[in-house]
Design a protein around this motif. Structure first.
Motif, PDB file in Angstrom:
ATOM      1  N   UNK A  34      33.119   7.596 -25.555  1.00 26.07           N
ATOM      2  CA  UNK A  34      31.996   6.884 -25.066  1.00 26.07           C
ATOM      3  C   UNK A  34      31.089   8.069 -24.407  1.00 26.07           C
ATOM      4  N   UNK A  35      31.262   8.951 -24.024  1.00 27.79           N
ATOM      5  CA  UNK A  35      30.276  10.319 -23.093  1.00 27.79           C
ATOM      6  C   UNK A  35      29.603  10.460 -24.330  1.00 27.79           C
ATOM      7  N   UNK A  36      30.253  11.754 -25.378  1.00 29.63           N
ATOM      8  CA  UNK A  36      29.918  11.929 -26.972  1.00 29.63           C
ATOM      9  C   UNK A  36      28.999  10.633 -27.464  1.00 29.63           C
ATOM     10  N   UNK A  60      35.590   4.868 -30.208  1.00 28.57           N
ATOM     11  CA  UNK A  60      35.174   5.167 -32.489  1.00 28.57           C
ATOM     12  C   UNK A  60      33.568   3.303 -31.914  1.00 28.57           C
ATOM     13  N   UNK A  61      34.795   2.475 -30.878  1.00 26.40           N
ATOM     14  CA  UNK A  61      33.351   1.251 -32.113  1.00 26.40           C
ATOM     15  C   UNK A  61      31.978   1.528 -30.659  1.00 26.40           C
ATOM     16  N   UNK A  62      32.517   2.501 -29.994  1.00 32.99           N
ATOM     17  CA  UNK A  62      30.642   2.774 -28.514  1.00 32.99           C
ATOM     18  C   UNK A  62      30.196   3.793 -29.882  1.00 32.99           C
ATOM     19  N   UNK A  63      30.804   5.141 -30.427  1.00 34.00           N
ATOM     20  CA  UNK A  63      30.097   5.727 -31.406  1.00 34.00           C
ATOM     21  C   UNK A  63      29.678   4.589 -32.484  1.00 34.00           C
ATOM     22  N   UNK A  64      30.001   4.817 -32.373  1.00 30.37           N
ATOM     23  CA  UNK A  64      29.685   3.459 -34.179  1.00 30.37           C
ATOM     24  C   UNK A  64      27.827   2.422 -33.418  1.00 30.37           C
ATOM     25  N   UNK A  65      28.335   2.175 -32.631  1.00 34.28           N
ATOM     26  CA  UNK A  65      26.757   0.886 -32.046  1.00 34.28           C
ATOM     27  C   UNK A  65      26.199   2.382 -30.826  1.00 34.28           C
TER      28      UNK A  65
END
Length: 241
Positions: A34-36, A60-65
């Protein structure tokens, strides 16, 4: 990350924290991802490899979002396939790799120009604030979750269930976070600890009662000694049942 510390990406730096555990782990993958995602958006590549349960799926969902790329090891190629399987089931994964193809895949991806930045979704920003104890905790929880009837096994606070989360996820106001699978695992672990603690306390009480019974008999008070002995016997019989 070193043991018992989360590792976060903050701007162009990494930061170690002892914020609340996520998925009963510290370090955990989700707060790092999330932080990345928040710090670097479309320039972020998240990679999920071998592991148990489903830590990393929400990250991984956060990265994609936030416009980043997602890479997951083929579960059949992984020593432990649960984490990659969860990611593939719940994320529109960009690349599925093996140990052999991973290096070439990453080398190719980092050479590609990053797309234009996208705004950080409210859910991702709120969760990062919650995990770091920042902002208005209750307000953030109400924005992204619904109060449940389940108690946090880490701190005994009430859990909020995250809306529209797949897999199901929960958070408490002190920052602890769980997927449904990690919550079941943590509940079982805490229950086992409680049962062993109860057994230890009972055995200590039985030993003390019998010691006191002997002391009373030696002091010429057999009736009190017998009463204490009966109580000790009752406890051991109750435990055996």
């Amino acid at each position: 990350a070193p043991p018992d510390h989360h590792m976060l990406v903050v701007g162009r730096q990494t930061r170690l924290t002892r914020d609340a555990k996520e998925n009963h782990a510290r370090p955990a993958i989700d707060p790092l991802f999330r932080s990345a995602a928040i710090a670097h958006g479309t320039r972020t590549i998240g990679v999920i490899l071998s592991g148990r349960l489903d830590d990393g799926t929400a990250g991984l969902q956060a990265i994609q979002a936030c416009g980043g790329l997602t890479v997951v090891q083929d579960p059949d190629d992984a020593e432990e396939g649960q984490m990659p399987s969860s990611a593939i089931e719940n994320v529109r994964v960009d690349h599925v790799v093996t140990c052999e193809t991973l290096p070439a895949t990453l080398a190719s991806l980092v050479r590609q120009p990053a797309p234009a930045e996208v705004p950080v979704p409210q859910r991702v920003a709120c969760e990062q604030q919650l995990s770091q104890g920042e902002g208005d905790t209750m307000e953030n929880l109400d924005k992204i979750g619904t109060l449940s009837k389940i108690i946090c096994p880490e701190c005994t606070g009430v859990l909020w269930e995250m809306r529209d989360a797949k897999p199901r996820r929960f958070r408490c106001h002190t920052g602890h976070a769980f997927t449904a699978a990690s919550l079941v695992y943590t509940q079982r672990t805490k229950m086992d600890e409680a049962l062993w603690n109860a057994l230890r306390a009972m055995e200590e009480r039985v030993s003390l009662l019998r010691s006191m019974a002997g002391t009373h008999r030696e002091a010429g008070n057999p009736h009190e000694g017998d009463r204490l002995e009966r109580e000790a016997t009752h406890l051991t019989q109750h435990a055996a049942q």
